[in-house]
Design a protein around this motif. Structure first.
Motif, PDB file in Angstrom:
ATOM      1  N   VAL A 113       0.850  -1.185   0.000  1.00  0.00           N
ATOM      2  CA  VAL A 113       0.000   0.000   0.000  1.00  0.00           C
ATOM      3  C   VAL A 113       0.885   1.234   0.000  1.00  0.00           C
ATOM      4  O   VAL A 113       2.014   1.194   0.523  1.00  0.00           O
ATOM      5  CB  VAL A 113      -0.947  -0.007   1.232  1.00  0.00           C
ATOM      6  N   ALA A 114       0.412   2.304  -0.612  1.00  0.00           N
ATOM      7  CA  ALA A 114       1.171   3.552  -0.653  1.00  0.00           C
ATOM      8  C   ALA A 114       0.293   4.701  -0.195  1.00  0.00           C
ATOM      9  O   ALA A 114      -0.863   4.824  -0.626  1.00  0.00           O
ATOM     10  CB  ALA A 114       1.693   3.819  -2.060  1.00  0.00           C
ATOM     11  N   PHE A 115       0.822   5.533   0.678  1.00  0.00           N
ATOM     12  CA  PHE A 115       0.173   6.761   1.116  1.00  0.00           C
ATOM     13  C   PHE A 115       0.872   7.921   0.409  1.00  0.00           C
ATOM     14  O   PHE A 115       2.099   8.051   0.489  1.00  0.00           O
ATOM     15  CB  PHE A 115       0.278   6.926   2.627  1.00  0.00           C
ATOM     16  N   VAL A 116       0.099   8.765  -0.269  1.00  0.00           N
ATOM     17  CA  VAL A 116       0.684   9.799  -1.117  1.00  0.00           C
ATOM     18  C   VAL A 116       0.028  11.147  -0.834  1.00  0.00           C
ATOM     19  O   VAL A 116      -1.204  11.270  -0.874  1.00  0.00           O
ATOM     20  CB  VAL A 116       0.506   9.464  -2.618  1.00  0.00           C
ATOM     21  N   GLU A 117       0.852  12.157  -0.539  1.00  0.00           N
ATOM     22  CA  GLU A 117       0.334  13.521  -0.425  1.00  0.00           C
ATOM     23  C   GLU A 117      -0.234  13.941  -1.780  1.00  0.00           C
ATOM     24  O   GLU A 117       0.336  13.646  -2.835  1.00  0.00           O
ATOM     25  CB  GLU A 117       1.451  14.479  -0.023  1.00  0.00           C
ATOM     26  N   ARG A 118      -1.335  14.646  -1.761  1.00  0.00           N
ATOM     27  CA  ARG A 118      -2.014  15.003  -3.001  1.00  0.00           C
ATOM     28  C   ARG A 118      -1.106  15.803  -3.942  1.00  0.00           C
ATOM     29  O   ARG A 118      -1.138  15.609  -5.161  1.00  0.00           O
ATOM     30  CB  ARG A 118      -3.277  15.798  -2.689  1.00  0.00           C
ATOM     31  N   SER A 119      -0.274  16.674  -3.381  1.00  0.00           N
ATOM     32  CA  SER A 119       0.600  17.488  -4.224  1.00  0.00           C
ATOM     33  C   SER A 119       1.716  16.677  -4.878  1.00  0.00           C
ATOM     34  O   SER A 119       2.375  17.165  -5.803  1.00  0.00           O
ATOM     35  CB  SER A 119       1.209  18.629  -3.402  1.00  0.00           C
ATOM     36  N   MET A 120       1.961  15.444  -4.415  1.00  0.00           N
ATOM     37  CA  MET A 120       2.989  14.588  -5.000  1.00  0.00           C
ATOM     38  C   MET A 120       2.427  13.618  -6.037  1.00  0.00           C
ATOM     39  O   MET A 120       3.192  12.901  -6.690  1.00  0.00           O
ATOM     40  CB  MET A 120       3.711  13.789  -3.910  1.00  0.00           C
ATOM     41  N   LEU A 121       1.115  13.575  -6.184  1.00  0.00           N
ATOM     42  CA  LEU A 121       0.499  12.580  -7.064  1.00  0.00           C
ATOM     43  C   LEU A 121       1.013  12.662  -8.498  1.00  0.00           C
ATOM     44  O   LEU A 121       1.291  11.635  -9.130  1.00  0.00           O
ATOM     45  CB  LEU A 121      -1.021  12.735  -7.054  1.00  0.00           C
ATOM     46  N   ALA A 122       1.130  13.865  -9.011  1.00  0.00           N
ATOM     47  CA  ALA A 122       1.555  14.013 -10.399  1.00  0.00           C
ATOM     48  C   ALA A 122       2.944  13.421 -10.623  1.00  0.00           C
ATOM     49  O   ALA A 122       3.238  12.899 -11.702  1.00  0.00           O
ATOM     50  CB  ALA A 122       1.538  15.493 -10.798  1.00  0.00           C
ATOM     51  N   THR A 123       3.784  13.480  -9.595  1.00  0.00           N
ATOM     52  CA  THR A 123       5.150  12.973  -9.711  1.00  0.00           C
ATOM     53  C   THR A 123       5.201  11.456  -9.628  1.00  0.00           C
ATOM     54  O   THR A 123       5.888  10.806 -10.421  1.00  0.00           O
ATOM     55  CB  THR A 123       6.043  13.578  -8.612  1.00  0.00           C
ATOM     56  N   VAL A 124       4.484  10.868  -8.677  1.00  0.00           N
ATOM     57  CA  VAL A 124       4.653   9.439  -8.412  1.00  0.00           C
ATOM     58  C   VAL A 124       3.567   8.558  -9.026  1.00  0.00           C
ATOM     59  O   VAL A 124       3.739   7.342  -9.104  1.00  0.00           O
ATOM     60  CB  VAL A 124       4.736   9.173  -6.895  1.00  0.00           C
ATOM     61  N   TRP A 125       2.446   9.156  -9.467  1.00  0.00           N
ATOM     62  CA  TRP A 125       1.373   8.315  -9.992  1.00  0.00           C
ATOM     63  C   TRP A 125       1.792   7.488 -11.207  1.00  0.00           C
ATOM     64  O   TRP A 125       1.400   6.315 -11.316  1.00  0.00           O
ATOM     65  CB  TRP A 125       0.125   9.129 -10.317  1.00  0.00           C
ATOM     66  N   PRO A 126       2.585   8.009 -12.146  1.00  0.00           N
ATOM     67  CA  PRO A 126       2.999   7.167 -13.270  1.00  0.00           C
ATOM     68  C   PRO A 126       3.695   5.884 -12.842  1.00  0.00           C
ATOM     69  O   PRO A 126       3.581   4.854 -13.521  1.00  0.00           O
ATOM     70  CB  PRO A 126       3.958   8.086 -14.054  1.00  0.00           C
ATOM     71  N   VAL A 127       4.415   5.930 -11.717  1.00  0.00           N
ATOM     72  CA  VAL A 127       5.061   4.723 -11.204  1.00  0.00           C
ATOM     73  C   VAL A 127       4.041   3.832 -10.510  1.00  0.00           C
ATOM     74  O   VAL A 127       3.995   2.614 -10.722  1.00  0.00           O
ATOM     75  CB  VAL A 127       6.207   5.084 -10.236  1.00  0.00           C
ATOM     76  N   LEU A 128       3.193   4.433  -9.661  1.00  0.00           N
ATOM     77  CA  LEU A 128       2.196   3.646  -8.920  1.00  0.00           C
ATOM     78  C   LEU A 128       1.178   3.013  -9.854  1.00  0.00           C
ATOM     79  O   LEU A 128       0.707   1.892  -9.611  1.00  0.00           O
ATOM     80  CB  LEU A 128       1.482   4.542  -7.907  1.00  0.00           C
ATOM     81  N   GLU A 129       0.839   3.712 -10.917  1.00  0.00           N
ATOM     82  CA  GLU A 129      -0.195   3.224 -11.838  1.00  0.00           C
ATOM     83  C   GLU A 129       0.173   1.874 -12.443  1.00  0.00           C
ATOM     84  O   GLU A 129      -0.680   1.016 -12.627  1.00  0.00           O
ATOM     85  CB  GLU A 129      -0.428   4.249 -12.936  1.00  0.00           C
ATOM     86  N   ARG A 130       1.457   1.683 -12.737  1.00  0.00           N
ATOM     87  CA  ARG A 130       1.873   0.424 -13.371  1.00  0.00           C
ATOM     88  C   ARG A 130       2.296  -0.648 -12.368  1.00  0.00           C
ATOM     89  O   ARG A 130       2.740  -1.722 -12.760  1.00  0.00           O
ATOM     90  CB  ARG A 130       3.004   0.691 -14.355  1.00  0.00           C
ATOM     91  N   SER A 131       2.178  -0.349 -11.079  1.00  0.00           N
ATOM     92  CA  SER A 131       2.558  -1.323 -10.059  1.00  0.00           C
ATOM     93  C   SER A 131       1.424  -2.306  -9.813  1.00  0.00           C
ATOM     94  O   SER A 131       0.314  -1.915  -9.434  1.00  0.00           O
ATOM     95  CB  SER A 131       2.923  -0.613  -8.751  1.00  0.00           C
ATOM     96  N   ALA A 132       1.707  -3.576 -10.020  1.00  0.00           N
ATOM     97  CA  ALA A 132       0.700  -4.611  -9.786  1.00  0.00           C
ATOM     98  C   ALA A 132       0.654  -5.026  -8.324  1.00  0.00           C
ATOM     99  O   ALA A 132      -0.355  -5.565  -7.862  1.00  0.00           O
ATOM    100  CB  ALA A 132       0.999  -5.828 -10.660  1.00  0.00           C
ATOM    101  N   ALA A 133       1.728  -4.777  -7.576  1.00  0.00           N
ATOM    102  CA  ALA A 133       1.811  -5.236  -6.190  1.00  0.00           C
ATOM    103  C   ALA A 133       1.072  -4.316  -5.228  1.00  0.00           C
ATOM    104  O   ALA A 133       0.553  -4.771  -4.200  1.00  0.00           O
ATOM    105  CB  ALA A 133       3.266  -5.363  -5.763  1.00  0.00           C
TER     106      ALA A 133
END
Length: 538
Positions: A113-133
């Motif tokens: 599971v990942a907890f993400v600050e809303r202002s960081m979503l644009a930076t890390v979402w491309p990585v999280l989006e493709r994570s199957a785990a």
């Protein structure tokens, strides 16, 4: 014969009763654009229980790695407690790393599971989006209006916590060697390496921060950890605050220097911690502020310029003090000796800019050759590879060979070249490997060089550190060009853009006809630095 003392493990749940009772009125203050938000330790603990219950409700495994991409905030502090106290592993991730590094880190850690600050979503979402785990992505509201992707895995932090308020979690970790936290190195000499802390090391580190001849954190303090909570656990300050009841003042998502200076005055800060770059940018905003509450400001991530320390002394009455540590050392490993310590003289302000001596329970040694166990003398002049040993020091990297980065007798190889004086004071004189420390973050010169020589116009490349008033050091690319080719700094930066983190990219270049070599054909960076310095002075 064994002693007859009570068998209580050194675990983080042992700290929670203090938040409920004797330190119930201590506070966590977070700064936002809309103003400060304050909450007592008792109120915070209620949310910690609710958050742990929410993790259970989501079906997060009992020993799961839980990734966080978050600023220094109240909610991140709640995660600092709820995750490890429920037996899980808090994995703080530096969102400033390159995307491929973040992707590798998440896969290597096995985060659920990942907890993400809303202002960081644009930076890390491309990585999280493709994570199957990663099964759940919990968005933490930080007051920004950044768009939230339409994905079934996304949940809201406050909704999760609010739904479980009023119920307690049976916090219990029986084995003090249970993993509590995970932090990765910056990957400057290859892929990032995972340092897996346990409850015992985390509790002991919190105690070390309270030692009188060290950082001396105490209940009366208002701690101001500007150093990110995603960067080596904010140097352990959150856990020390819980242990002794210090108030925490957290800078939140916006760290403009003028706001940091204003927060120091507003919250009556007593002890602040940041890399030298931050204290440099804050310095011009100190004039006219009542900072009489400040008793200590700690610098890390590079040498403290004497002129900067003197500026703070003249402006607010307190010198900047230096400290040294690594991800692998939890991280605090040294303290700065005061002027009345053995071997110190009141007029030796330059000593305040050095790392100081080892904290209790830690052992230092310098050796030559690097990687050996051949210890050198402590005379303040003889330099060798600095190695560290102790209960708050990593003994192996996660998912790596046990010998990687460690000696045959188990000491950590720091990669720093240092001297030790007869009193044990450390001076870092160079780096065993060619690394550049910019704004407290490591940059690999070797990685940059490998990329640069892949450009068809570049025949050879050497990247060296160049002193920088703001960042401490910045990389300078020294290039030998192929015949008939030319290159500008802008062209070089454009070529590296997208291949490494933006703050790795050198600001400037030096085009040279050849690079000096050693007798074995290796580039001599010492000679290169000397020749460039001579040319600059000519």
């Amino acid at each position: 014969m064994h002693g007859l003392m009570q068998d209580r493990p050194l675990t983080l749940p042992q700290l929670l009763p203090g938040m409920e009772r004797q330190y119930a009125d201590s506070r966590v203050i977070t700064s936002y654009d809309t103003g400060p938000v304050s909450m007592t330790f008792l109120e915070t603990l209620e949310r910690v229980h609710a958050l742990a219950r929410a993790l259970d409700g989501l079906g997060v495994s009992a020993d799961a790695r839980v990734a966080t991409f978050a600023w220094n905030t109240q909610r991140h502090f709640e995660l600092y407690l709820a995750v490890p106290c429920s037996g899980r592993v808090l994995h703080t991730v530096n969102h400033r790393l390159f995307a491929e590094q973040i992707d590798y880190i998440l896969r290597d850690a096995g985060d659920e599971v990942a907890f993400v600050e809303r202002s960081m979503l644009a930076t890390v979402w491309p990585v999280l989006e493709r994570s199957a785990a990663i099964r759940h992505v919990v968005v933490v509201n930080d007051g920004t209006a950044a768009p939230v992707p339409d994905d079934p895995r996304i949940l809201d932090y406050d909704q999760l916590v609010d739904a479980s308020l009023g119920s307690e979690h049976p916090f219990a970790v029986d084995d003090e060697r249970t993993a509590s936290g995970l932090c990765y190195t910056s990957g400057t000499t290859g892929l990032p390496k995972g340092v897996l802390y346990d409850h015992r090391s985390t509790v002991l580190h919190a105690l070390l921060l309270q030692v009188a001849d060290g950082y001396a954190i105490r209940r009366q303090d208002v701690l101001f950890p500007i150093v990110p909570m995603f960067h080596v656990n904010a140097w352990g300050y959150p856990y020390a605050a819980v242990m002794c009841g210090s108030t925490l003042s957290l800078p939140g998502p916006v760290t403009a220097p003028e706001r940091l200076a204003a927060q120091m005055e507003r919250d009556r800060i007593t002890l602040g911690a940041a890399v030298t770059t931050v204290w440099t940018t804050v310095a011009p905003h100190l004039e006219g502020k009542d900072l009489s509450s400040v008793r200590s400001l700690i610098c890390g991530g590079g040498k403290v310029p004497t002129s900067l320390s003197e500026h703070y002394k003249a402006t607010i009455g307190v010198h900047l003090s230096s400290g040294w540590g690594m991800t692998e050392t939890s991280p605090a490993a040294t303290y700065v000796a005061q002027a009345d310590a053995p071997g110190m003289a009141p007029d030796r302000i330059d000593l305040m800019s050095r790392p100081g001596s080892s904290l209790p329970l830690l052992q230092f040694r310098i050796v030559d050759p690097p990687g050996s166990t051949s210890e050198l003398k402590w005379d303040g002049d003889t330099a060798g590879e600095l190695q560290v040993y102790g209960p708050t020091v990593a003994g192996q990297y996660l998912n790596r060979d046990a010998t990687e980065g460690f000696t045959e007798d188990g000491w950590l190889r720091t990669g720093d070249l240092a001297t030790l004086d007869p009193h044990g004071a450390v001076t870092i004189v160079d780096r065993v490997k060619d690394l550049i420390k910019s704004g407290g973050e490591w940059i690999s010169s070797a990685d940059l060089e490998n990329l640069l020589v892949s450009h068809p116009a570049i025949a050879e490349a050497a990247v060296i550190a160049q002193d920088d008033e703001r960042w401490g050091e910045r990389p300078l690319a020294c290039l030998v060009l192929e015949p008939g080719h030319a290159m500008t700094a802008v062209e070089m930066r454009n070529f590296l853009d997208g291949k490494v983190a933006k703050w790795w990219i050198p600001d400037d270049i030096a085009v040279v006809t050849s690079l000096p070599k050693t007798g074995t054909g290796k580039i001599s960076k010492l000679q290169l630095r000397t020749s460039l310095a001579v040319a600059a002075d000519a």
